[in-house]
Design a protein around this motif. Sequence first.
Motif, PDB file in Angstrom:
ATOM      1  N   LEU A 246      -7.082 -12.952   5.129  1.00 10.66           N
ATOM      2  CA  LEU A 246      -6.510 -14.047   5.907  1.00 10.66           C
ATOM      3  C   LEU A 246      -6.295 -13.699   7.371  1.00 10.66           C
ATOM      4  O   LEU A 246      -5.991 -14.568   8.189  1.00 10.66           O
ATOM      5  N   GLU A 247      -6.431 -12.413   7.696  1.00  8.50           N
ATOM      6  CA  GLU A 247      -6.298 -12.002   9.098  1.00  8.50           C
ATOM      7  C   GLU A 247      -6.852 -10.588   9.226  1.00  8.50           C
ATOM      8  O   GLU A 247      -7.167  -9.941   8.225  1.00  8.50           O
ATOM      9  N   GLU A 248      -6.940 -10.128  10.452  1.00  5.76           N
ATOM     10  CA  GLU A 248      -7.371  -8.742  10.663  1.00  5.76           C
ATOM     11  C   GLU A 248      -6.268  -7.826  10.136  1.00  5.76           C
ATOM     12  O   GLU A 248      -5.089  -8.074  10.390  1.00  5.76           O
ATOM     13  N   ILE A 249      -6.646  -6.811   9.392  1.00  8.10           N
ATOM     14  CA  ILE A 249      -5.623  -5.889   8.895  1.00  8.10           C
ATOM     15  C   ILE A 249      -5.993  -4.461   9.258  1.00  8.10           C
ATOM     16  O   ILE A 249      -7.174  -4.110   9.339  1.00  8.10           O
ATOM     17  N   ASN A 250      -4.966  -3.649   9.471  1.00  8.06           N
ATOM     18  CA  ASN A 250      -5.194  -2.230   9.720  1.00  8.06           C
ATOM     19  C   ASN A 250      -4.569  -1.440   8.581  1.00  8.06           C
ATOM     20  O   ASN A 250      -3.344  -1.419   8.421  1.00  8.06           O
ATOM     21  N   ILE A 251      -5.433  -0.804   7.797  1.00 11.85           N
ATOM     22  CA  ILE A 251      -4.936  -0.034   6.643  1.00 11.85           C
ATOM     23  C   ILE A 251      -5.394   1.419   6.743  1.00 11.85           C
ATOM     24  O   ILE A 251      -5.363   2.150   5.762  1.00 11.85           O
ATOM     25  N   GLU A 252      -5.816   1.818   7.931  1.00 12.73           N
ATOM     26  CA  GLU A 252      -6.439   3.138   8.085  1.00 12.73           C
ATOM     27  C   GLU A 252      -5.518   4.264   7.621  1.00 12.73           C
ATOM     28  O   GLU A 252      -5.968   5.227   7.008  1.00 12.73           O
ATOM     29  N   LYS A 253      -4.214   4.133   7.904  1.00 11.08           N
ATOM     30  CA  LYS A 253      -3.315   5.232   7.522  1.00 11.08           C
ATOM     31  C   LYS A 253      -3.248   5.409   6.004  1.00 11.08           C
ATOM     32  O   LYS A 253      -2.945   6.479   5.507  1.00 11.08           O
TER      33      LYS A 253
ATOM     34  N   GLU B 150     -13.906  -4.896  11.545  1.00  7.79           N
ATOM     35  CA  GLU B 150     -12.802  -3.997  11.895  1.00  7.79           C
ATOM     36  C   GLU B 150     -12.364  -3.186  10.668  1.00  7.79           C
ATOM     37  O   GLU B 150     -12.174  -1.965  10.751  1.00  7.79           O
ATOM     38  N   LEU B 151     -12.253  -3.863   9.527  1.00  9.23           N
ATOM     39  CA  LEU B 151     -11.857  -3.157   8.305  1.00  9.23           C
ATOM     40  C   LEU B 151     -12.932  -2.139   7.905  1.00  9.23           C
ATOM     41  O   LEU B 151     -12.624  -1.015   7.491  1.00  9.23           O
ATOM     42  N   ARG B 152     -14.175  -2.533   8.072  1.00  3.00           N
ATOM     43  CA  ARG B 152     -15.274  -1.622   7.758  1.00  3.00           C
ATOM     44  C   ARG B 152     -15.223  -0.367   8.632  1.00  3.00           C
ATOM     45  O   ARG B 152     -15.440   0.747   8.162  1.00  3.00           O
ATOM     46  N   ARG B 153     -14.930  -0.550   9.925  1.00  2.00           N
ATOM     47  CA  ARG B 153     -14.852   0.610  10.820  1.00  2.00           C
ATOM     48  C   ARG B 153     -13.768   1.583  10.358  1.00  2.00           C
ATOM     49  O   ARG B 153     -13.942   2.793  10.422  1.00  2.00           O
ATOM     50  N   GLN B 154     -12.651   1.032   9.864  1.00  2.00           N
ATOM     51  CA  GLN B 154     -11.587   1.910   9.359  1.00  2.00           C
ATOM     52  C   GLN B 154     -12.096   2.723   8.162  1.00  2.00           C
ATOM     53  O   GLN B 154     -11.792   3.900   8.015  1.00  2.00           O
ATOM     54  N   CYS B 155     -12.884   2.059   7.329  1.00  2.00           N
ATOM     55  CA  CYS B 155     -13.444   2.743   6.155  1.00  2.00           C
ATOM     56  C   CYS B 155     -14.460   3.809   6.582  1.00  2.00           C
ATOM     57  O   CYS B 155     -14.474   4.921   6.047  1.00  2.00           O
TER      58      CYS B 155
ATOM     59  N   LEU C 223      -5.793   5.114   4.081  1.00  2.00           N
ATOM     60  CA  LEU C 223      -7.084   5.643   3.619  1.00  2.00           C
ATOM     61  C   LEU C 223      -7.196   7.143   3.896  1.00  2.00           C
ATOM     62  O   LEU C 223      -8.080   7.817   3.381  1.00  2.00           O
ATOM     63  N   ALA C 224      -6.271   7.649   4.728  1.00  2.00           N
ATOM     64  CA  ALA C 224      -6.436   8.986   5.295  1.00  2.00           C
ATOM     65  C   ALA C 224      -6.434  10.105   4.261  1.00  2.00           C
ATOM     66  O   ALA C 224      -7.128  11.105   4.434  1.00  2.00           O
ATOM     67  N   ASP C 225      -5.661   9.953   3.178  1.00  2.00           N
ATOM     68  CA  ASP C 225      -5.533  11.097   2.270  1.00  2.00           C
ATOM     69  C   ASP C 225      -6.574  11.116   1.148  1.00  2.00           C
ATOM     70  O   ASP C 225      -6.467  11.905   0.208  1.00  2.00           O
ATOM     71  N   GLY C 226      -7.575  10.261   1.251  1.00  2.00           N
ATOM     72  CA  GLY C 226      -8.691  10.330   0.302  1.00  2.00           C
ATOM     73  C   GLY C 226      -8.386   9.804  -1.090  1.00  2.00           C
ATOM     74  O   GLY C 226      -9.132  10.068  -2.038  1.00  2.00           O
ATOM     75  N   LEU C 227      -7.296   9.062  -1.259  1.00  2.00           N
ATOM     76  CA  LEU C 227      -6.943   8.564  -2.590  1.00  2.00           C
ATOM     77  C   LEU C 227      -7.670   7.270  -2.950  1.00  2.00           C
ATOM     78  O   LEU C 227      -7.768   6.908  -4.116  1.00  2.00           O
ATOM     79  N   ILE C 228      -8.146   6.552  -1.938  1.00  2.00           N
ATOM     80  CA  ILE C 228      -8.753   5.237  -2.178  1.00  2.00           C
ATOM     81  C   ILE C 228     -10.260   5.389  -2.398  1.00  2.00           C
ATOM     82  O   ILE C 228     -10.967   5.937  -1.550  1.00  2.00           O
ATOM     83  N   GLU C 229     -10.744   4.891  -3.513  1.00  2.00           N
ATOM     84  CA  GLU C 229     -12.164   5.058  -3.839  1.00  2.00           C
ATOM     85  C   GLU C 229     -13.052   3.992  -3.201  1.00  2.00           C
ATOM     86  O   GLU C 229     -14.247   4.211  -3.003  1.00  2.00           O
ATOM     87  N   GLN C 230     -12.486   2.842  -2.924  1.00  2.00           N
ATOM     88  CA  GLN C 230     -13.297   1.764  -2.316  1.00  2.00           C
ATOM     89  C   GLN C 230     -12.374   0.701  -1.726  1.00  2.00           C
ATOM     90  O   GLN C 230     -11.275   0.463  -2.233  1.00  2.00           O
ATOM     91  N   VAL C 231     -12.835   0.076  -0.660  1.00  2.00           N
ATOM     92  CA  VAL C 231     -12.149  -1.095  -0.100  1.00  2.00           C
ATOM     93  C   VAL C 231     -13.124  -2.270  -0.221  1.00  2.00           C
ATOM     94  O   VAL C 231     -14.307  -2.143   0.148  1.00  2.00           O
ATOM     95  N   THR C 232     -12.615  -3.380  -0.745  1.00  2.00           N
ATOM     96  CA  THR C 232     -13.434  -4.594  -0.875  1.00  2.00           C
ATOM     97  C   THR C 232     -12.809  -5.690  -0.025  1.00  2.00           C
ATOM     98  O   THR C 232     -11.581  -5.792   0.029  1.00  2.00           O
ATOM     99  N   CYS C 233     -13.625  -6.480   0.646  1.00  2.00           N
ATOM    100  CA  CYS C 233     -13.041  -7.636   1.323  1.00  2.00           C
ATOM    101  C   CYS C 233     -13.960  -8.845   1.190  1.00  2.00           C
ATOM    102  O   CYS C 233     -15.154  -8.720   0.894  1.00  2.00           O
ATOM    103  N   GLY C 234     -13.361  -9.994   1.417  1.00  2.00           N
ATOM    104  CA  GLY C 234     -14.133 -11.228   1.315  1.00  2.00           C
ATOM    105  C   GLY C 234     -13.284 -12.409   1.734  1.00  2.00           C
ATOM    106  O   GLY C 234     -12.056 -12.319   1.827  1.00  2.00           O
TER     107      GLY C 234
ATOM    108  N   LEU D  14       0.799  -1.238   0.000  1.00  2.00           N
ATOM    109  CA  LEU D  14       0.000   0.000   0.000  1.00  2.00           C
ATOM    110  C   LEU D  14       0.831   1.287   0.000  1.00  2.00           C
ATOM    111  O   LEU D  14       0.437   2.249  -0.669  1.00  2.00           O
ATOM    112  N   PRO D  15       1.980   1.339   0.693  1.00  2.00           N
ATOM    113  CA  PRO D  15       2.781   2.572   0.567  1.00  2.00           C
ATOM    114  C   PRO D  15       3.212   2.812  -0.884  1.00  2.00           C
ATOM    115  O   PRO D  15       3.252   3.945  -1.349  1.00  2.00           O
ATOM    116  N   VAL D  16       3.524   1.726  -1.596  1.00  2.00           N
ATOM    117  CA  VAL D  16       3.889   1.850  -3.019  1.00  2.00           C
ATOM    118  C   VAL D  16       2.671   2.354  -3.790  1.00  2.00           C
ATOM    119  O   VAL D  16       2.738   3.310  -4.566  1.00  2.00           O
TER     120      VAL D  16
END
Length: 367
Positions: free
Chosen positions: A155-162, A192-197, A164-175, A136-138
């Motif tokens: 495959l596990e809980e992930i934290n990607i909130e940082k 948890e991922l949804r809460r970050q979104c 998402l902060a600058d508004g560049l991501i249009e959508q997060v999908t998980c499954g 994601l930094p790339v």
Amino acid sequence: MPVWNPWHGCKKLSPGCQNCYVYRRDSSIGKDASEITKTGSYDLPLKKDRQGRFKLTPESGVVFTCMTSDFFLPEADGWREGCWDIIRQRSDLHFHIITKRIDRFAECIPDDWGDGWENVTISCTCEDQERADFRLPVFIGLPIKHRRIVSEPMLEEINIEKYLADGLIEQVTCGGESGENARLCSFDWVKELRRQCVRSGVPFYFKQTGALFRMNGKDYRIERRFQMAQAEKSGYSYTPNTGCADRIRYTLPTRADLFARLAKSTFRSRFRLSDEDRQYIADKGLDVIRAHAADFVAKKLAPENPPKDGRQTPMRGHPIFKAQHATACCCRGCLEKWHNIPSGKTLTDRECAYITDVLMDWVVKRL
Ligand code: SF4
């Protein structure tokens, strides 16, 4: 949904590839998915019907590109330029490319890519925290007009909130993962991922449960045909400011169950009223304290996405602040985890009254 597979086959790269559906499907017909071949559909977007009209039209929808391989696979370096040329020619179509090889993106784009093309969405997949922190930094540093994140199989809980902060991501999908040997996906990770979104104001799509899904501590085997339907039924996909979370069905805990669980938490049970707090409550009276509680709930918790969510409740300064931490009514994340009240919805009067009642119960018991 139109699919354009200019080449077929792939090389496994990371843990998410373990049960790759391309490999599973190919092996079922005796084919080796690690052999990468250019397909007969290489120029599909340029193909025309007998009337001379393009077979793929903007009305057909977004063109999912390279779904049985990875667009940035090194083995396809010799074929990619031709695909960019086709995408350039069909600027009326929108192409969606999902990749695990975002680190190769910069060396694979055409000379005239500039800040990105309006008709291309790139999705970067991250199945676990390690892949998220590598890719994601790339991803967010690249010139791309439309970018999405996909965590599938999650495959596990992930934290990607940082990211998402600058508004560049249009959508997060998980499954979750499909197939006989599917690895577990937990509803807790999804939430948890949804809460970050929600906190970042980014749309969230809970696409499917996968074949092995954990919910409320119990593991469920879910047939392929129900995996998307069950995710849809949960109501946990999220689009900001649409009221979509109002349709989530949930049950509030009983007061006895709630207080029994809170008593087991070292963090929650360490909160106490001081003599000063008791004096303050005596001076103001319980009706005024209740009004303060209701006001805090209405202003700091009730909005769909409260400002500074997770940090809005001080540790001291008012007896109700202590009650909020002690009863897990301090932020929307805690309200979801402990009280089942979904994040991303404006609280109803009934929900606000419930929270106020819980807070006052805690206060009154400690007088
Ligand atoms: S990158 Fe995608 S297509 Fe390639 S092996 Fe991994 S999961 Fe399969």
